[in-house]
Design an enzyme around this catalytic site. Structure first.
Site, PDB file in Angstrom:
ATOM      1  N   CYS A 151       7.274   1.053   7.937  1.00  0.00           N
ATOM      2  CA  CYS A 151       7.005  -0.354   8.194  1.00  0.00           C
ATOM      3  C   CYS A 151       8.146  -0.956   8.994  1.00  0.00           C
ATOM      4  CB  CYS A 151       6.845  -1.108   6.872  1.00  0.00           C
ATOM      5  SG  CYS A 151       5.612  -0.385   5.760  1.00  0.00           S
ATOM      6  N   ASN A 192      10.934  -0.242   4.099  1.00  0.00           N
ATOM      7  CA  ASN A 192      10.503   0.587   5.216  1.00  0.00           C
ATOM      8  C   ASN A 192      10.825   2.036   4.885  1.00  0.00           C
ATOM      9  OD1 ASN A 192       9.972   1.774   7.745  1.00  0.00           O
ATOM     10  ND2 ASN A 192      12.017   1.281   8.505  1.00  0.00           N
ATOM     11  N   ASP A 210       4.726   3.780  -3.728  1.00  0.00           N
ATOM     12  CA  ASP A 210       6.145   4.059  -3.925  1.00  0.00           C
ATOM     13  C   ASP A 210       6.967   2.772  -3.864  1.00  0.00           C
ATOM     14  OD1 ASP A 210       5.518   3.823  -1.233  1.00  0.00           O
ATOM     15  OD2 ASP A 210       6.982   5.311  -0.563  1.00  0.00           O
TER      16      ASP A 210
END
Length: 621
Positions: A2, A75, A98
Site C-alpha cells: 500500500c 504498507n 495481517d
C-alpha cells in the site's frame, strides 16, 4: 502492499485535511483498491490500499484496534501473521488480515511486537491516549518510509513525492546528497536527494511525541544470528535449503494471483523451482528477452519454464519499444536512479497479465558471493602494499590519482591509499561510480562531503569485523547497494504498476544464518556454489555453469543511438543550472559520445535522469 501518509502538528483541521488528501492521492498508483483517512485534532493519517490478504472492506485502513485507542496505517506484508495471531488468543479479531495482527500485537507488547514479525513492512500507529506516533520499518528495509520533521510538525509517507505534495517542504535539492548520488547512483540513507527529507533506516523504529522524534535500531545485521555455525557442508546445505524453502512458502501466501520473475539465472531459477515444489498449481513466470544477443537470456528462462512446467510469459524488448516506454518509466521514479528500469518493464507486463504479487530472485548474489567483487575483496587483503608504511601508501595513491584517466584506476588509487584493508575503508571505493573528488567537481559550491555509507560502516566496524570476510562484504552490500539502490528501485518501479514484489533471499532468518557461515564453505569455487549445492539437484547444469550476463539493459547502445537526443538535451539543461559545473558535465558527455569507451554510460545516464527528475518534480537545484 500500500501507500501510507501522516501529519502530526498543530495546524487547523481544515488545512491538515487538504494536505493529507494531496499526499495520499499522490500514492494512488501504490494502492488502487481503496482510500481512507483518519483526522483528529493534531493528527491526520492517510492510506491507499492494494488488497492482498483478506480482500474485504473490513480490512481497509486506517484501522482501529478493538479498544479504539490505536490507529494503524500499514504498507507491506507480515508473512508469519498467522503464527503471531495464534499467540494472541484473547484478542477479539474482526478480520483475517495481517494488518489487524499488527494492532493486536502492538496493544499487547508495544514496540517489542517487532521481534515477533517476519515480513516486509513500514507502518505507523497513532496512540490516541498517549498522543504519540510509533513508526517502524522492516529489518532489511524492503518497504520505504520517508519523513520530514520541523519543530512541532512531523510528516511521513511511502514516497518523497507525496511529502512534497503536502506543501510543508521546500522542494530543494540537497547539494551533499547530490554528490552522494553521483558517487553511488543513489543517495545513501538516512539522507535523500531533497533537503530536509530523511529515510527511516532498515530495522529502525521511533516515537514522535511533544515535538521530538526519538529513533532506535531494534535489529542490526552485524549483531544478528548465531555465533557458531556447523562447519559440516552437508548439514549447512540442508539448513540453507530448509530456510529458503520456508521463506518461499511464506511469500506464497496471498488471496490474489501470484507469479514470479524469471531471468534464467541461478537465483530466479532457484525461487521458481522451490515455488513449483510448494505449489499444486503451475507457477506463472515472466521474463524480458532482448533482440541483442549479448544480453538475451531467453534460452535459459525457457529451459527453466519447461523444467518446472510454468505458465511462462516472455516479452521481446527492442530499443524502440523501450524508447516509447522510457517517459512513463522515468515518471515512475520517486527519486532519481540509474538502475531499476528493467524492474519497471517486467512489473508492467506481469501486472497486465493479471498478477498482483510476484516473487523475485534478487538477493542471492549479495548473500552467496555472486559478484566478482567478493573475490576481489579477498584478493585485496593479500596485496603487498599493506606492508608498506602508511605514508608511502598515501604517496602511491596520490601518484595514481594524478595519472588516472579511468574510473577503474581512480578506484585502485583510493584502495591503495586507504587506511587499512578493512571493510569500512574498502567497500565504498569498490561500489562508487565516481570517486568523491570527481563527484564534487560536478557541483560548483561543494568543497567537502561526508559519505554516509562510510560513516555507517565505520560506526559498526567492531561488529562487522567479527563476521567472516565474505560475510563482511555481504553485510556491506546489504547496508549499501542493496538498501540504497536495489530494494528502493524494486519498490518504486513495481509499485508504479501496483505490483507487490516479494524477495525470498531477504528473509531475515536466512540472512542471519548465511552471514555466519565460514568462508571455507561459502567460497564460490563456481558461481554461488554453496547455494547451488544446497539446492541440488534442483537446478540443471546448463543454468549453473552458464556464462553470467546479469539482468541488465543494453544502455550504452541505446544512449548512443535511439536515446542520444534525449540524453544530450537533459545534459544541456543540467548545465544551465547554476549549481552544477557545466565544464565537467560536458567533458564527461564528450568522453562518452566521442570515444569508443562505453563504460562511462552510467555516469552520463545518471546525470540525464537527475535532470529529468528535477524537471518533473519542480525541485530547485
Amino acid at each position: 502492499m500500500c501507500g501510507i501518509t501522516g501529519i502530526i502538528g498543530s495546524e487547523p483541521i481544515d488545512g491538515k485535511q487538504a494536505r493529507i488528501r494531496r499526499m495520499t492521492q499522490r500514492l494512488a498508483h501504490r494502492g488502487p483498491d481503496a482510500e481512507g483517512f483518519f483526522i483528529e485534532n493534531e493528527t491526520a493519517l492517510g492510506h491507499r490500499r492494494l488488497s492482498i490478504i483478506d480482500l474485504s472492506d473490513d480490512s481497509n485502513q486506517p484501522m482501529f484496534d478493538a479498544s479504539g485507542r490505536y490507529v494503524l496505517v500499514f504498507n507491506g506484508e507480515i508473512y508469519n501473521y498467522r503464527e503471531v495471531k495464534a499467540l494472541l488468543p484473547d484478542y477479539p479479531f474482526r478480520t483475517h488480515s495481517d494488518s489487524e495482527v499488527i494492532l493486536a500485537a502492538y496493544s499487547r507488547w508495544g514496540a517489542d511486537c517487532l521481534q515477533h514479525f517476519n515480513g516486509m513492512f513500514a507502518f505507523a500507529i497513532w496512540d490516541r491516549k498517549q498522543q504519540e506516533l510509533f513508526v517502524a520499518r522492516d529489518r532489511l528495509g524492503v518497504k520505504p518510509l520517508y519523513y520530514f520533521h520541523d519543530g512541532g510538525v512531523f510528516a511521513f509517507s511511502s514516497e518523497i513525492r507525496s511529502l512534497l505534495a503536502s506543501g510543508l517542504i521546500r522542494a530543494r535539492l540537497d547539494p551533499a546528497a547530490t554528490c552522494n548520488y553521483f558517487m553511488y547512483q543513489s543517495v545513501c540513507a538516512p539522507l535523500t536527494i531533497v533537503e530536509g527529507v530523511f529515510r527511516v533506516l532498515p530495522g529502525e523504529c521511533g516515537i514522535f511525541k511533544n515535538g521530538e522524534f526519538n529513533k532506535r535500531l531494534y535489529w542490526q545485521i552485524e549483531h544478528s544470528g548465531e555465533t557458531n555455525v556447523d562447519d559440516d557442508p552437508a548439514r549447512v546445505g540442508k539448513q540453507i535449503r530448509r530456510l529458503l524453502t520456508e521463506s518461499v512458502e511464506r511469500r506464497m501466501v496471498s488471496d490474489v494471483p501470484l507469479g514470479a520473475f524469471l531471468s534464467g539465472g541461478i537465483d530466479s531459477s532457484t525461487v521458481v523451482g522451490l515455488m513449483a515444489e510448494c505449489s499444486a498449481q503451475p507457477v506463472n513466470t515472466f521474463s524480458i528477452n532482448f533482440a541483442e544477443r549479448e544480453f538475451d537470456e531467453s534460452k535459459y528462462s525457457s529451459l527453466i519454464a519447461k523444467r518446472f512446467k510454468t505458465h511462462h510469459t516472455p516479452l521481446l524488448l527492442r530499443a524502440n519499444d523501450f524508447l516509447e516506454t522510457l517517459p512513463e518509466a522515468l515518471a515512475a521514479l520517486d527519486s532519481p536512479s540509474a538502475d531499476g528500469f528493467n524492474s519497471y518493464l517486467v512489473a508492467k507486463i506481469t501486472k497486465k497479465a493479471g498478477i498482483t504479487v510476484a516473487l523475485s530472485g534478487i538477493g542471492g548474489d549479495e548473500l552467496f558471493a555472486g559478484y566478482t567483487t567478493f573475490l576481489y575483496w579477498l584478493r585485496i587483503h593479500r596485496q603487498w602494499w599493506w606492508y608498506l608504511p602508511a605514508g608511502l601508501r598515501t604517496l602511491v595513491g596520490q601518484t595514481l590519482h594524478q595519472y588516472s584517466r579511468t574510473a577503474r584506476m581512480m578506484r585502485l588509487s583510493d584502495i591503495a591509499s586507504a587506511k587499512s584493508p578493512d571493510i569500512e575503508h574498502i567497500y565504498p571505493s569498490m561500489r562508487q561510480v565516481l570517486a568523491p573528488h570527481q563527484a564534487m567537481k560536478l557541483m560548483r559550491n561543494v568543497e567537502h562531503i561526508e559519505d554516509p555509507l562510510q560513516s555507517i560502516l565505520q560506526a559498526r566496524r567492531e561488529a562487522l569485523h567479527r563476521l567472516p570476510l565474505l560475510s563482511q562484504y555481504s553485510a556491506a552490500e546489504l547496508l549499501g547497494y542493496t538498501f540504497n539502490v536495489l530494494l528502493k528501485d524494486t519498490d518504486q518501479m513495481s509499485m508504479a504498476s501496483a505490483l507487490e514484489v516479494r524477495e525470498p533471499f531477504f528473509d531475515y532468518k536466512l540472512v542471519e544464518y548465511v552471514l555466519q557461515i565460514p568462508d571455507a564453505l561459502k567460497y564460490p569455487h563456481y558461481p554461488k556454489s554453496l547455494l547451488v549445492e544446497s539446492m541440488s539437484p534442483l537446478l540443471p547444469n546448463e543454468i549453473v555453469h552458464r556464462p553470467k550476463k546479469g539482468f541488465s539493459m543494453p544502455w550504452k547502445y541505446w544512449l548512443r543511438n535511439e536515446l542520444s537526443g534525449w540524453c544530450k538535451e537533459k545534459l544541456d539543461n543540467l548545465c544551465q543550472r547554476s549549481e552544477f559545473n557545466a565544464d565537467e558535465i560536458q567533458q564527461l558527455s564528450r568522453h562518452f559520445f566521442q570515444t569508443s569507451n562505453g563504460k562511462t554510460w552510467v555516469q552520463v545516464f545518471q546525470m540525464a535522469v537527475l535532470e529529468d527528475w528535477l524537471e518533473r518534480n519542480d525541485v530547485v537545484a
